[in-house]
Design a protein around this motif. Structure first.
Motif, PDB file in Angstrom:
ATOM      1  N   GLU A 127      21.066   7.725  -3.231  1.00  0.00           N
ATOM      2  CA  GLU A 127      21.320   7.773  -1.793  1.00  0.00           C
ATOM      3  C   GLU A 127      20.555   8.922  -1.143  1.00  0.00           C
ATOM      4  OE1 GLU A 127      25.528   8.022  -1.488  1.00  0.00           O
ATOM      5  OE2 GLU A 127      25.861   5.882  -1.888  1.00  0.00           O
ATOM      6  N   LYS A 128      20.517  10.088  -1.804  1.00  0.00           N
ATOM      7  CA  LYS A 128      19.750  11.219  -1.288  1.00  0.00           C
ATOM      8  C   LYS A 128      18.259  10.893  -1.276  1.00  0.00           C
ATOM      9  CE  LYS A 128      23.045  14.663  -3.031  1.00  0.00           C
ATOM     10  NZ  LYS A 128      23.251  15.758  -4.023  1.00  0.00           N
ATOM     11  N   ALA A 129      17.807  10.238  -2.333  1.00  0.00           N
ATOM     12  CA  ALA A 129      16.394   9.875  -2.412  1.00  0.00           C
ATOM     13  C   ALA A 129      16.004   8.911  -1.290  1.00  0.00           C
ATOM     14  CB  ALA A 129      16.109   9.242  -3.772  1.00  0.00           C
ATOM     15  N   ILE A 168       7.589  10.945  -5.375  1.00  0.00           N
ATOM     16  CA  ILE A 168       8.446  10.746  -6.546  1.00  0.00           C
ATOM     17  C   ILE A 168       9.741  11.498  -6.300  1.00  0.00           C
ATOM     18  CG2 ILE A 168       8.675  11.036  -9.039  1.00  0.00           C
ATOM     19  CD1 ILE A 168       5.580  11.337  -9.121  1.00  0.00           C
ATOM     20  N   PHE A 169      10.866  10.824  -6.432  1.00  0.00           N
ATOM     21  CA  PHE A 169      12.159  11.495  -6.278  1.00  0.00           C
ATOM     22  C   PHE A 169      12.908  11.372  -7.598  1.00  0.00           C
ATOM     23  CE2 PHE A 169      16.329  12.667  -4.960  1.00  0.00           C
ATOM     24  CZ  PHE A 169      16.191  13.390  -3.773  1.00  0.00           C
ATOM     25  N   GLU A 170      13.209  12.517  -8.193  1.00  0.00           N
ATOM     26  CA  GLU A 170      13.889  12.567  -9.491  1.00  0.00           C
ATOM     27  C   GLU A 170      15.394  12.435  -9.306  1.00  0.00           C
ATOM     28  OE1 GLU A 170      14.168  15.598 -13.356  1.00  0.00           O
ATOM     29  OE2 GLU A 170      13.168  16.219 -11.501  1.00  0.00           O
ATOM     30  N   THR A 171      16.013  11.495 -10.012  1.00  0.00           N
ATOM     31  CA  THR A 171      17.466  11.318  -9.986  1.00  0.00           C
ATOM     32  C   THR A 171      18.011  11.483 -11.400  1.00  0.00           C
ATOM     33  OG1 THR A 171      17.704   8.957 -10.513  1.00  0.00           O
ATOM     34  CG2 THR A 171      17.041   9.515  -8.254  1.00  0.00           C
ATOM     35  N   GLN A 172      19.314  11.591 -11.493  1.00  0.00           N
ATOM     36  CA  GLN A 172      19.990  11.599 -12.785  1.00  0.00           C
ATOM     37  C   GLN A 172      20.565  10.208 -13.094  1.00  0.00           C
ATOM     38  OE1 GLN A 172      20.220  14.177 -15.135  1.00  0.00           O
ATOM     39  NE2 GLN A 172      18.680  15.158 -13.835  1.00  0.00           N
ATOM     40  N   ASN A 173      19.927   9.187 -12.520  1.00  0.00           N
ATOM     41  CA  ASN A 173      20.344   7.798 -12.738  1.00  0.00           C
ATOM     42  C   ASN A 173      21.745   7.544 -12.177  1.00  0.00           C
ATOM     43  OD1 ASN A 173      19.548   5.217 -13.676  1.00  0.00           O
ATOM     44  ND2 ASN A 173      20.752   5.450 -15.556  1.00  0.00           N
ATOM     45  N   GLN A 212       0.812  -1.214   0.000  1.00  0.00           N
ATOM     46  CA  GLN A 212       0.000   0.000   0.000  1.00  0.00           C
ATOM     47  C   GLN A 212       0.848   1.269   0.000  1.00  0.00           C
ATOM     48  OE1 GLN A 212      -3.562   0.256   0.064  1.00  0.00           O
ATOM     49  NE2 GLN A 212      -3.408  -1.897  -0.544  1.00  0.00           N
ATOM     50  N   ARG A 213       2.086   1.173   0.511  1.00  0.00           N
ATOM     51  CA  ARG A 213       2.942   2.364   0.605  1.00  0.00           C
ATOM     52  C   ARG A 213       4.051   2.260  -0.450  1.00  0.00           C
ATOM     53  NH1 ARG A 213       3.116   1.037   6.135  1.00  0.00           N
ATOM     54  NH2 ARG A 213       5.408   1.073   6.147  1.00  0.00           N
ATOM     55  N   PHE A 214       3.943   3.107  -1.466  1.00  0.00           N
ATOM     56  CA  PHE A 214       4.847   3.072  -2.619  1.00  0.00           C
ATOM     57  C   PHE A 214       5.686   4.337  -2.691  1.00  0.00           C
ATOM     58  CE2 PHE A 214       1.577   0.086  -3.682  1.00  0.00           C
ATOM     59  CZ  PHE A 214       2.181  -0.862  -4.499  1.00  0.00           C
ATOM     60  N   ALA A 215       6.801   4.240  -3.392  1.00  0.00           N
ATOM     61  CA  ALA A 215       7.599   5.412  -3.759  1.00  0.00           C
ATOM     62  C   ALA A 215       8.243   5.132  -5.103  1.00  0.00           C
ATOM     63  CB  ALA A 215       8.663   5.720  -2.705  1.00  0.00           C
ATOM     64  N   ILE A 216       8.476   6.212  -5.863  1.00  0.00           N
ATOM     65  CA  ILE A 216       9.072   6.096  -7.201  1.00  0.00           C
ATOM     66  C   ILE A 216      10.458   6.720  -7.186  1.00  0.00           C
ATOM     67  CG2 ILE A 216       8.894   6.790  -9.619  1.00  0.00           C
ATOM     68  CD1 ILE A 216       5.829   6.832  -9.228  1.00  0.00           C
ATOM     69  N   LEU A 217      11.457   5.944  -7.602  1.00  0.00           N
ATOM     70  CA  LEU A 217      12.816   6.429  -7.815  1.00  0.00           C
ATOM     71  C   LEU A 217      12.947   6.673  -9.310  1.00  0.00           C
ATOM     72  CD1 LEU A 217      14.723   3.943  -5.476  1.00  0.00           C
ATOM     73  CD2 LEU A 217      14.233   6.354  -5.027  1.00  0.00           C
ATOM     74  N   SER A 218      12.882   7.933  -9.697  1.00  0.00           N
ATOM     75  CA  SER A 218      12.719   8.279 -11.108  1.00  0.00           C
ATOM     76  C   SER A 218      14.028   8.601 -11.802  1.00  0.00           C
ATOM     77  CB  SER A 218      11.785   9.487 -11.208  1.00  0.00           C
ATOM     78  OG  SER A 218      11.724   9.981 -12.528  1.00  0.00           O
ATOM     79  N   ASP A 255      19.668  18.134 -15.439  1.00  0.00           N
ATOM     80  CA  ASP A 255      20.356  18.695 -14.267  1.00  0.00           C
ATOM     81  C   ASP A 255      19.413  19.017 -13.116  1.00  0.00           C
ATOM     82  OD1 ASP A 255      22.758  18.599 -15.723  1.00  0.00           O
ATOM     83  OD2 ASP A 255      22.352  20.556 -16.603  1.00  0.00           O
ATOM     84  N   ARG A 256      18.408  18.173 -12.909  1.00  0.00           N
ATOM     85  CA  ARG A 256      17.490  18.422 -11.811  1.00  0.00           C
ATOM     86  C   ARG A 256      17.320  17.147 -10.999  1.00  0.00           C
ATOM     87  NH1 ARG A 256      11.764  20.524 -13.585  1.00  0.00           N
ATOM     88  NH2 ARG A 256      11.349  18.305 -13.828  1.00  0.00           N
ATOM     89  N   THR A 257      17.396  17.258  -9.697  1.00  0.00           N
ATOM     90  CA  THR A 257      17.163  16.126  -8.806  1.00  0.00           C
ATOM     91  C   THR A 257      16.319  16.595  -7.631  1.00  0.00           C
ATOM     92  OG1 THR A 257      19.160  16.542  -7.496  1.00  0.00           O
ATOM     93  CG2 THR A 257      19.382  15.068  -9.394  1.00  0.00           C
TER      94      THR A 257
END
Length: 373
Positions: free
Chosen positions: A268-270, A257-262, A204-210, A216-218
């Motif tokens: 780690e920050k996410a 949703i946490f945006e990463t640059q892959n 039920q509790r989800f998160a997205i590592l995007s 250049d945005r995280t």
């Protein structure tokens, strides 16, 4: 005797002076022909079709060419005159190390290399962190066409390759430009299958590592940023995740949703941000296997068990996913088939345009399980 030797030496010195390369001058075939007293066609035959030239003429031309410092016809000129060099340029705005460090890129390059080997074609890696150097590298690459790794800087790569007026195909393209040749997967359907799998297990509790929505945005991302994303692949995966969760009655407004640059540092920050929440997620939807691997490592270092405490699912299906700890559940892309098709589109059917879309496959392994009661 001494006079005779001196006279002979004088002749040699005179000839050497006549044939030696002038300072700061590029020696061309025409210079060799003139010095040897033959036509340029005869001089060309010495280097390209020596059997057509009498031995004594060939030896004289070769000797004069050597004394002038002429090393033979420029292969660039020969290839350009032929109109085809039988080589592909593989382009990315990432550093060259990307081709060897990123699991997706490594597998794609293996498929491209295999297809090129079958055709006897070469590969040129084209990359530069500096935009000006990247433009020069694209413009000067001696290739028949380009395969673009559009993980980042997609629009810029398309612009540069269009200027070359050579065939190109984009892999993993994240722009909305429908007028270019591109190869990809059904990101919406693949993401929907991933979220459906986890929701079906009872999470039920989800998160997205995007992956990136823009350059250049995280950091935490809103739905507005998703909907206006520069990279449609990231946008479509969020929409696919949310479609599946909504079908299961889960309020997607509460899914972070946490945006990463892959990159590992971004993940780690996410993870630190997500698991600082009062009710952290029990299910992580990672948009790449590389992101998922970094999440697995972060959880392991903090004593959180996968999948007992947290389930993780990736997206790519790289070989390493079968050997992670635990083995990673993932959405597999047909990477080898995509690489093969990219080579075919450049070398076999360079005039072909449009988008080629592949299906994905859910591969269930040990990183996903029902949440704790």
């Amino acid at each position: 005797m001494s006079v005779g030797i001196g006279k002979h030496a004088g002749l040699q010195n005179t000839a050497r002076t006549q044939w030696e390369k002038p300072l700061d001058k590029v020696i061309r075939l025409a210079d060799v022909a003139k010095a040897a007293g033959v036509s340029q066609g005869t001089a060309s035959n010495v280097f390209n079709r020596p059997r057509l030239v009498r031995p004594e003429v060939r030896e004289r031309v070769e000797a004069i060419a050597a004394s002038l410092g002429y090393r033979g016809p420029d292969p660039k000129g020969r290839l350009l005159r032929a109109g085809k060099v039988n080589a592909l340029g593989i382009v990315t705005a990432e550093p060259l190390s990307y081709f060897f460090e990123d699991p997706f890129a490594r597998l794609m390059m293996a498929a491209i290399s295999k297809a090129c080997d079958e055709r006897g074609a070469g590969i040129a890696l084209v990359s530069a962190m500096n935009d000006q150097k990247l433009a020069w590298n694209v413009q000067s690459a001696l290739v028949d066409g380009f395969i673009l790794f559009c993980i980042d800087e997609g629009p810029r790569l398309v612009e540069l390759t269009r200027e070359r007026q050579l065939p190109f195909v984009a892999l993993h393209l994240g722009t909305r430009d429908e007028g270019i040749a591109a190869i990809g997967v059904d990101n919406f359907a693949g993401a929907k299958a991933a979220a459906s799998h986890l929701a079906g297990l009872g999470h039920q509790r989800f998160a997205i590592l995007s992956m990136p929505f823009a350059d250049d945005r995280t950091g935490p991302a809103t739905m507005r940023e998703v909907e206006t994303a520069v990279y449609s692949s990231s946008r479509d995966r969020v929409l696919g995740y949310f479609a599946a969760l909504a079908e299961q009655g889960i309020d997607t407004a509460g899914v972070p949703i946490f945006e990463t640059q892959n990159e590992e540092a971004d993940v780690e920050k996410a993870m630190a941000w997500l698991f600082a929440a009062p009710a952290p997620p029990t299910a992580l939807l990672a948009m790449s296997d590389r992101i998922a691997f970094a999440a697995l490592e972060w959880l392991q270092q903090r004593g959180l068990s996968v999948p007992a405490d947290v389930s993780v699912i990736g997206f790519d299906g790289v070989p390493e996913s079968a050997f992670s700890e635990p083995p990673l559940t993932t959405i597999a892309q047909p990477i080898a088939a995509m690489g093969q098709l990219a080579v075919e589109m450049i070398l076999d059917t360079p005039d072909e345009t449009g988008r080629q879309q592949f299906s994905t496959e859910l591969v269930v392994r040990g990183s996903t399980a029902p949440p704790k009661p």
